[in-house]
Design an enzyme around this catalytic site. Structure first.
Site, PDB file in Angstrom:
ATOM      1  N   GLU A 149      -3.767   0.563   1.160  1.00 26.04           N
ATOM      2  CA  GLU A 149      -4.059   0.668  -0.281  1.00 26.04           C
ATOM      3  C   GLU A 149      -5.493   0.232  -0.591  1.00 26.04           C
ATOM      4  OE1 GLU A 149      -2.906  -2.441  -3.012  1.00 26.04           O
ATOM      5  OE2 GLU A 149      -1.804  -3.495  -1.439  1.00 26.04           O
TER       6      GLU A 149
ATOM      7  N   LYS B 232       5.231 -10.391  -2.724  1.00 24.79           N
ATOM      8  CA  LYS B 232       4.390 -11.470  -3.240  1.00 24.79           C
ATOM      9  C   LYS B 232       5.244 -12.621  -3.752  1.00 24.79           C
ATOM     10  CE  LYS B 232       0.478  -8.640  -4.122  1.00 24.79           C
ATOM     11  NZ  LYS B 232       1.032  -7.269  -3.979  1.00 24.79           N
TER      12      LYS B 232
END
Ligand code: PSU
Ligand code: MN
Length: 316
Positions: free
Chosen positions: A30, A164
């Site tokens: 990404e 995360k």
């Protein structure tokens, strides 16, 4: 190629195009982590080290971005430097992708939109440090990252260090289970928490043999599943942050976000940066290290998968 697909300009670097043509392994990466995740110049440096790590693992790196209304598969060193140093490049997630492409714009791809791009380009593996997931308090805000939804739709295996830690990882795991996304833990019994080796949650499956993981991925798709597979790998011990320290910083960051009225698409960046400040940059350091270590393992897994595909097509 179907008409719908040919309407989307996809520009691969020569190296990536040749690798895909020859069936050599490629790992998509990404670019939102470059523009929104890390600060200059660490973002540029890390993006290059991530690419080197994919190569070390035996695959070709292909960092994804949007420029001039085209999906770019593979960024040059100059492209990375530009994305890393310029401000105002927008975060483009799946919902934003058609708008930015149709308008001829540019942007940095999240995990979600990178998966769309990877599938269109025929790249079955993607790597990043931490997936987006179900945010804490999602029962009120309904804030669930489109990274998870896209995983139910794109046939791409995602190698990451879990999700995360700012998220509700238990709900994130529930979401993945509900949507039939296999979660395979490599090198640990637990689902990792990005900065920390364990989220405190057991992974549903542990497989350390990379060839067996390649077989699981192939089997998932052979069974007709339209989505991806999550393969987790924990941060190295020397890179990991103490969970109590991280958790305290996250609690403060969440309270700050509430005070400042931050929600929606800017929340992830806000929280990550607040946690970095609270830990004196310790979590940003861990973020960079885990991006790199995960990318190398992603490179190895994509190589194992490509090897398996070549062997099985040779048998036919
Ligand atoms: N901010 C960071 N690091 C990141 C991201 C944002 O400090 O890696 C990213 C990734 O690109 C991920 C996205 O795909 O945020 C998820 O955002 P959201 O929770 O808004 O879906
Ligand atoms: Mn969100």
């Amino acid at each position: 190629m179907s008409p719908a697909r040919s309407a989307i300009p996809i520009i691969c670097t020569e190296e990536v195009r040749e690798a895909l043509h020859e069936g050599r392994p490629v790992v998509a990466l990404e670019s939102n982590v470059i523009t929104h995740g890390l600060k200059y110049p660490h973002n540029a440096q890390t993006a290059l080290e991530v690419e080197a790590a994919v190569r070390k693992g035996g695959s070709i790196p292909a960092t994804v971005c949007i420029e001039d209304g085209a999906i770019r598969i593979g960024m040059t060193e100059q492209d990375i430097e530009r994305f890393a140093s310029e401000s105002g490049i927008p975060k483009v997630s799946s919902r934003d992708l058609p708008v930015v492409l149709a308008r001829g714009g540019r942007g940095a791809t999240t995990v979600a939109s990178s998966l769309v791009a990877a599938e269109l380009a025929g790249i079955p593996f993607f790597s990043s440090a931490g997936l987006g997931g179900v945010h804490r308090g999602a029962e009120m805000t309904m804030d669930i990252s489109s990274d998870l939804i896209q995983l139910t739709r794109s046939k791409v295996a995602v190698v990451c260090a879990g999700a995360k830690m700012i998220l509700d990882l238990k709900l994130t795991m529930e979401y993945l289970e509900t949507h039939c996304i296999p979660v395979i833990s490599h090198g640990s019994d637990d689902f990792p928490a990005f900065y920390c080796a364990s989220s405190g949650l057991k992974a549903p499956h542990r497989i350390d043999d990379e060839n067996l993981i390649a077989r699981v991925v192939a089997t998932h798709w052979a069974a007709g599943h339209p989505g991806g597979v999550v393969i987790t790998t924990p941060p190295r011990e020397e890179d990991a942050v103490d969970p109590a320290e991280a958790e305290a910083a996250i609690a403060d960051a969440l309270a700050q976000a509430e005070r400042d009225g931050v929600s929606g698409q800017g929340l992830t960046k806000y929280l990550m940066h607040a946690v970095d400040r609270a830990t004196g940059g310790r979590t940003a350091q861990a973020n960079m290290a885990v991006l790199i270590s995960t990318a190398e393992i992603g490179g190895r897994m994509a190589a194992a998968y490509a090897h398996r595909q070549a062997a099985s097509s040779g048998q036919r």
